[in-house]
Structure formats: C-alpha cells, structure tokens
Scaffold this active site. Structure first.
Site, mmCIF file in Angstrom:
data_model
loop_
_atom_site.group_PDB
_atom_site.id
_atom_site.type_symbol
_atom_site.label_atom_id
_atom_site.label_comp_id
_atom_site.label_asym_id
_atom_site.label_seq_id
_atom_site.Cartn_x
_atom_site.Cartn_y
_atom_site.Cartn_z
ATOM 1 N N ARG A 59 0.819 -1.212 0.000
ATOM 2 C CA ARG A 59 0.000 0.000 0.000
ATOM 3 C C ARG A 59 0.853 1.262 0.000
ATOM 4 O O ARG A 59 0.441 2.298 -0.531
ATOM 5 C CB ARG A 59 -0.978 -0.011 1.188
ATOM 6 N N GLU A 103 1.280 -6.037 13.015
ATOM 7 C CA GLU A 103 0.131 -6.217 13.903
ATOM 8 C C GLU A 103 -0.478 -7.603 13.761
ATOM 9 O O GLU A 103 -0.964 -8.165 14.727
ATOM 10 C CB GLU A 103 -0.922 -5.121 13.631
#
Ligand SMILES: O=P(O)(O)OC[C@H]1O[C@H](OP(=O)(O)OP(=O)(O)O)[C@H](O)[C@@H]1O
Ligand SMILES: Nc1ncnc2[nH]cnc12
Length: 183
Positions: free
Chosen positions: A67, A104
């Site tokens: 991204r 994460e």
C-alpha cells in the site's frame, strides 16, 4: 478517537473505512480503498506528501510494499524526484539488504536493492499505516544500511493505541515522523 483537526485530516478520515476482525479476529482494519478511489482525497494526500518531500529536501521517496507504493510513487512524481521500492522478500533482483520484522497481524521480511541510492541521497519514507511500527522500523534500518540519509517519515494514519511511534524512536535518528491522521 480520531484526530481530524485540519480540513485535510477531516477529508482523509472521512474516506478511510473501518473493517472489524480483518484479516484476523480482534484487528480493526483501516481500509484506504475508498480514499484512493476518491479523486479529491487522493490528490490532496499526494500534494501533502509531495510538499513534505520538498520541505525536507528529499531526493528520493521510498514506498513500502504494497500500500505504501500507491501513496509514495505519485508523491515522488508530484515532487519531481525519484521513487525507490522496499519490497517483501524475493521480489527484487540483484544484491539486496534484508530485514525481518513483526507486524500487527503477522511477520514478514523486507528488502532493498544495495545500489538503490547514490551517495548523499536524502530519503522520505512513506507508508499508509503505522501500527506496531515493525514495518517502518525495518525499512528505516534498510535505508540506513543502503547508505542514504533519512530526511523523514510521513504516514497517512497512525494507530496511536499500539505505540508504534515509541518503538520507532531508536530507528529515526532524530528525523521527523509525521502522521496525517491519528486514530
Ligand atoms: O506498523 P506495522 O505493525 O508494521 O503495520 C503496518 C503495515 O501493515 C500493512 O502492511 P502489510 O504488509 O500488512 O500489507 P500490504 O502489503 O497490503 O501493504 C501496512 O500497509 C503497513 O505497511
Ligand atoms: N489495523 C490495520 N489496518 C490497516 N493496515 C494495517 N497494518 C497493520 N495494522 C493495520
């Protein structure tokens, strides 16, 4: 709570979608697809990133797969400077520097080409999300290993509750870390 205390932050925040329990239970995923699909928001974000590249005297914008590429490449174009990719393992030809890290919801390995930077280059690192800081931390180490000077880091969105910012401090070497939206 989301900080949306400027018109830009308000616009960007309004175009980021929350997806609960993706890609794993317990993760609140911040989906930037609506922002990218909105010409006004994407252009405003690109201009903000390009302005920071110019203000910091960057000679390259570095984007982090995947991204981060979508934000960093148009920003480099708008700033009139080049783009360098930091990619996931096994995608770049030739000699590479390599770092593994935790994020994460998993772990990964990033690489940069050893000859990505000419001597004296100043780099702005751009990514979409700062969560635990694993991805950006590894990337900053790679930039340094490849011989470039870190001009700064700009992230679209910081997940403040995960304290990625705290974990990045030792990797920044005094360079600024800016986030356009904090959640
Ligand atoms: O601060 P961290 O905990 O490291 O997480 C942040 C990173 O997680 C995402 O990348 P990811 O590799 O999941 O996916 P992408 O290939 O879709 O960019 C995001 O784009 C950041 O690069
Ligand atoms: N919660 C999250 N949303 C979007 N991208 C992420 N990368 C790491 N954590 C994320």
């Amino acid at each position: 709570m989301t900080t949306a205390d400027t018109p830009l932050a308000e616009l960007l925040t309004s175009r980021i979608r929350d997806v609960q329990d993706y890609p794993k239970p317990g993760v609140l995923f911040k989906d930037i697809a609506p922002l990218l699909a909105d010409a006004e928001a994407f252009a405003a974000l690109t201009r903000a990133l390009a302005d920071r590249a110019a203000a910091l005297g960057a000679t390259k914008v570095v984007g982090l797969e995947a991204r981060g590429f979508v934000l960093a490449a148009p920003a480099a174009f708008a700033a009139g400077i080049g783009f360098v990719p930091i990619r996931k393992q096994g995608k770049l030809p030739g000699e590479v520097f390599r770092r593994s890290y935790e994020l994460e919801y998993g772990s990964a390995t990033l690489e940069v080409q050893c000859d990505a930077f000419a001597p004296g280059e100043r780099v702005l690192v751009v990514d979409d999300v700062l969560a635990t800081g694993g991805t950006i931390g590894a990337s900053l180490d790679l930039v340094k290993e490849a011989g470039a000077e870190l001009a700064g880091v700009v992230v679209l969105m910081e997940l403040g509750f995960l304290d990625g910012r705290g974990r990045l401090t030792p990797h920044l070497g005094g360079a600024p870390l800016e986030t356009l939206v904090t959640v």
